[in-house]
Design a protein around this motif. Structure first.
Motif, short mmCIF file in Angstrom:
data_model
loop_
_atom_site.label_atom_id
_atom_site.label_comp_id
_atom_site.label_asym_id
_atom_site.label_seq_id
_atom_site.Cartn_x
_atom_site.Cartn_y
_atom_site.Cartn_z
N TYR A 199 5.31 -4.25 0.98
CA TYR A 199 4.85 -4.82 2.25
C TYR A 199 5.77 -4.39 3.39
O TYR A 199 5.31 -3.92 4.43
CB TYR A 199 4.81 -6.35 2.15
N TRP A 200 7.08 -4.52 3.18
CA TRP A 200 8.01 -4.16 4.25
C TRP A 200 8.10 -2.65 4.45
O TRP A 200 8.25 -2.16 5.58
CB TRP A 200 9.39 -4.76 3.99
N VAL A 203 -2.88 -4.17 -2.89
CA VAL A 203 -2.07 -4.64 -4.00
C VAL A 203 -2.86 -5.66 -4.81
O VAL A 203 -3.50 -6.55 -4.26
CB VAL A 203 -0.76 -5.28 -3.48
N PHE A 204 -2.82 -5.51 -6.15
CA PHE A 204 -3.42 -6.47 -7.07
C PHE A 204 -2.28 -7.29 -7.70
O PHE A 204 -1.55 -6.78 -8.54
CB PHE A 204 -4.18 -5.77 -8.19
N PRO A 205 -2.08 -8.54 -7.33
CA PRO A 205 -1.03 -9.36 -7.96
C PRO A 205 -1.32 -9.60 -9.44
O PRO A 205 -2.47 -9.82 -9.83
CB PRO A 205 -1.11 -10.69 -7.18
N GLN A 208 -3.34 2.10 -4.23
CA GLN A 208 -3.32 0.79 -4.87
C GLN A 208 -2.12 0.65 -5.80
O GLN A 208 -1.69 1.63 -6.43
CB GLN A 208 -4.60 0.57 -5.69
N SER A 209 -1.60 -0.56 -5.86
CA SER A 209 -0.60 -0.89 -6.86
C SER A 209 -1.16 -2.06 -7.65
O SER A 209 -1.25 -3.18 -7.15
CB SER A 209 0.74 -1.26 -6.21
N GLY A 210 -1.57 -1.78 -8.89
CA GLY A 210 -2.32 -2.75 -9.66
C GLY A 210 -1.48 -3.56 -10.61
O GLY A 210 -0.77 -3.01 -11.46
N LEU A 264 8.10 -6.62 -6.02
CA LEU A 264 7.58 -5.30 -5.66
C LEU A 264 6.59 -5.41 -4.52
O LEU A 264 6.55 -4.55 -3.63
CB LEU A 264 6.93 -4.63 -6.87
N THR A 265 5.79 -6.48 -4.50
CA THR A 265 4.86 -6.68 -3.40
C THR A 265 5.60 -6.79 -2.07
O THR A 265 5.23 -6.16 -1.07
CB THR A 265 4.01 -7.95 -3.62
#
Length: 567
Positions: free
Chosen positions: A270-271, A284-286, A257-259, A265-266
């Protein structure tokens, strides 16, 4: 212009390297079977079987070794587990990937047992060493210092950092991630002067006698990762990413997770995921301040990011700070406060009206929420705000994640159960800061209640547990050991009544963590049709709770493919 061109060239070369990697590797390994094992399925009955069959990245069958042998064909890859333990891959319920990789470009200022920094002099010497490898004008970073673990029991100061260098902006990140210390050049670079007032929900530190800036920046005044990394090269970014990626893989993480992150960064994650440079799945938590608002306004759609390997999850909101940083919002004062602030109990990120407005806006629009709350006063705010939002726009299965819920009271746990709130606890605090909680932060009455997994389990409240890496190392076996044993560094038990069984703890790191982000149908347990995300351990964690962290991760498997194997 030259810098931009150089960055573009590096980017192109990096993408070529990714393409080569992608073309020469396969996502799955076709058909694999594992026999003669101790396979903890974590299904609804906590069944244990001997063997499983994987086909095209998903669980095909499970049962006895004799049964699974019947499925073996000429091209089947067979693994004889020889009684070793296989279980669902660990799901990182909350961390900040790739934040743990920052040690690749900064001085590691962690105190024992994670690092070696025991006092201010050692901290300053580590930063002096960093000067030698950092060009003048570039950010000089230190990572993971903890004032409560230093011999002096204080933060380093602006003047001490000034003595290291006047040619580098310097910033030391606190282990909590909620604050740091800057030198004079760094304060100047970000526009903080002697006349700058502290923002609501933040503190710009000043000397208690002179009133001069002391360099401490807390909560909303603290520097963001974006600010710190804006001057770093593409190569530095990649070093951070690669270090974190490899660390997560070797620790058995199959969903990371990236919180609380932003759009840029998302996109990068993603890529990287699409190009299989991230070998595990990502959730991912925006962050609500930037990316969350863009989602709310319709500038982006969550569904456009979602794949089998990447999921854009709940909106992250921060309601207060940290207990060990003394910025958590409590109903009663900290156990020990300085004489100048005897009634100090931390502070919230928002007043109640603001938090209710933010929560209602996202809830009304149908977004799942993940709200950081450590102190019980902050948890009261979160519960009140969500209760109002639910009353206005009822959701039958909201699964609001209350991140950390560190000082949650029993009455609050009951309210969570009623409202559809699910906590994600942080039990490794019992190991790294257990003594400080009892002796200084919370005291002997409130301290043992930290991360109350036992109380939540007795109520039937579903929860997960996490490491909050890089606040503590991304070590699932340490997390499992701490959740079950709740022992401090000196061996004291922090809250005997809050212990839970090893099986319950495993569930909180697998199927229940998947459930929190609505992914329980495809991962988190070993059942037919689910992703073959698995981890092989050197021994059985169910046998001896005390020996859990002596076990080793032997292999990490994502979608049937091995992404890490011990030498």
């Amino acid at each position: 212009m030259k810098i931009r061109i150089a960055t573009c060239i590096l980017s192109i070369l990096f993408l070529i390297a990714i393409a080569i990697t992608l073309l020469t590797s396969s996502e799955t390994t076709g058909h694999r079977v594992f026999i003669n094992g101790n396979i903890i399925t974590v299904d609804k009955n906590n069944s244990i079987v001997e063997a499983i069959s994987i086909r095209d990245g998903k669980i095909e069958a499970l049962g006895s070794s004799d049964h699974i042998r019947n499925l073996i064909q000429k091209d089947t890859h067979v693994t004889d587990l020889q009684s070793k333990t296989l279980l669902p891959g660990f799901i990182d319920a909350h961390s900040h990937f790739p934040g743990s990789g920052l040690t690749a470009i900064s001085a590691d200022l962690s105190s024992p047992p994670t690092g070696k920094t025991a006092n201010i002099n050692q901290l300053l010497e580590s930063m002096r060493s960093q000067v030698k490898v950092t060009l003048p004008g570039k950010w000089l970073l230190g990572f993971g210092y903890d004032d409560s673990s230093l011999a002096e029991k204080r933060h380093p100061t602006r003047l001490e950092l000034d003595s290291i260098s006047s040619k580098h902006p310097i910033y030391l990140w606190h282990s909590s991630g909620h604050m740091g210390v800057a030198n004079s050049l760094a304060l100047q670079k970000i526009g903080i002067t002697e006349n700058t007032p502290s923002p609501t929900g933040g503190v710009i530190g000043r000397h208690v006698i002179t009133g001069k800036l002391n360099g401490l920046l807390q909560e909303k005044s603290a520097l963001s990762l974006t600010t710190l990394l804006q001057d770093f090269s593409f190569t530095d970014y990649y070093r951070v990413f690669r270090h974190a990626r490899d660390e997560y893989s070797k620790n058995g993480i199959t969903t990371a997770q990236s919180g609380g992150i932003g759009v840029n960064l998302t996109r990068a994650l993603y890529w990287a995921s699409r190009l299989r440079q991230i070998p595990f799945r990502m959730v991912v938590f925006p962050n609500h301040q930037g990316f969350g608002k863009k989602l709310l306004e319709g500038d982006y759609q969550q569904s456009t990011f979602n794949t089998e390997h990447f999921y854009l999850g709940p909106i992250k909101i921060i309601a207060d700070g940290s207990v060990q940083g003394r910025t958590a919002f409590l109903t009663e004062p900290f156990y020990k406060n300085p004489p100048s602030q005897p009634n100090y109990r931390g502070f919230p990120s928002f007043n109640q009206t603001e938090l209710r407005s933010i929560v209602s806006a996202y809830h009304d629009a149908g977004f799942q929420l993940a709200i950081h709350g450590n102190g019980d006063a902050a948890i009261d705010q979160i519960i009140s705000a969500f209760a109002q939002a639910q009353k206005r726009t009822p959701a039958t299965d909201p699964r609001l994640i209350l991140v950390h819920a560190q000082m949650a009271r029993i009455d609050q746990l009951r309210s969570m159960q009623t409202l559809g709130i699910t906590p994600s606890f942080f039990p490794t605090h019992t190991y790294y800061w257990g003594e400080q909680h009892i002796e200084s932060f919370m005291g002997p009455v409130r301290g043992p209640m930290m991360s109350p997994t036992g109380s939540a389990a007795s109520l039937g409240l579903k929860f997960s547990v996490h490491t909050d890496a890089p606040v503590t190392p991304i070590s699932p076996l340490q997390l499992l050991w701490s959740t079950v044993n709740r022992q401090s560094l000196s061996g004291h038990t922090i809250g005997e009544e809050q212990k839970i069984s090893t099986m319950q703890a495993i569930r909180s790191m697998t199927i229940d963590a998947a459930w929190q982000v609505f992914q329980e149908k495809n991962r988190g347990s070993i059942e037919r049709g689910k992703f073959a995300d698995l981890v092989i351990l050197s021994g059985n964690p169910l046998k001896n709770p005390q020996s859990i962290r002596q076990l080793n991760i032997l292999e990490t498997i994502v979608g049937g493919a091995t992404v890490y194997k011990a030498d």
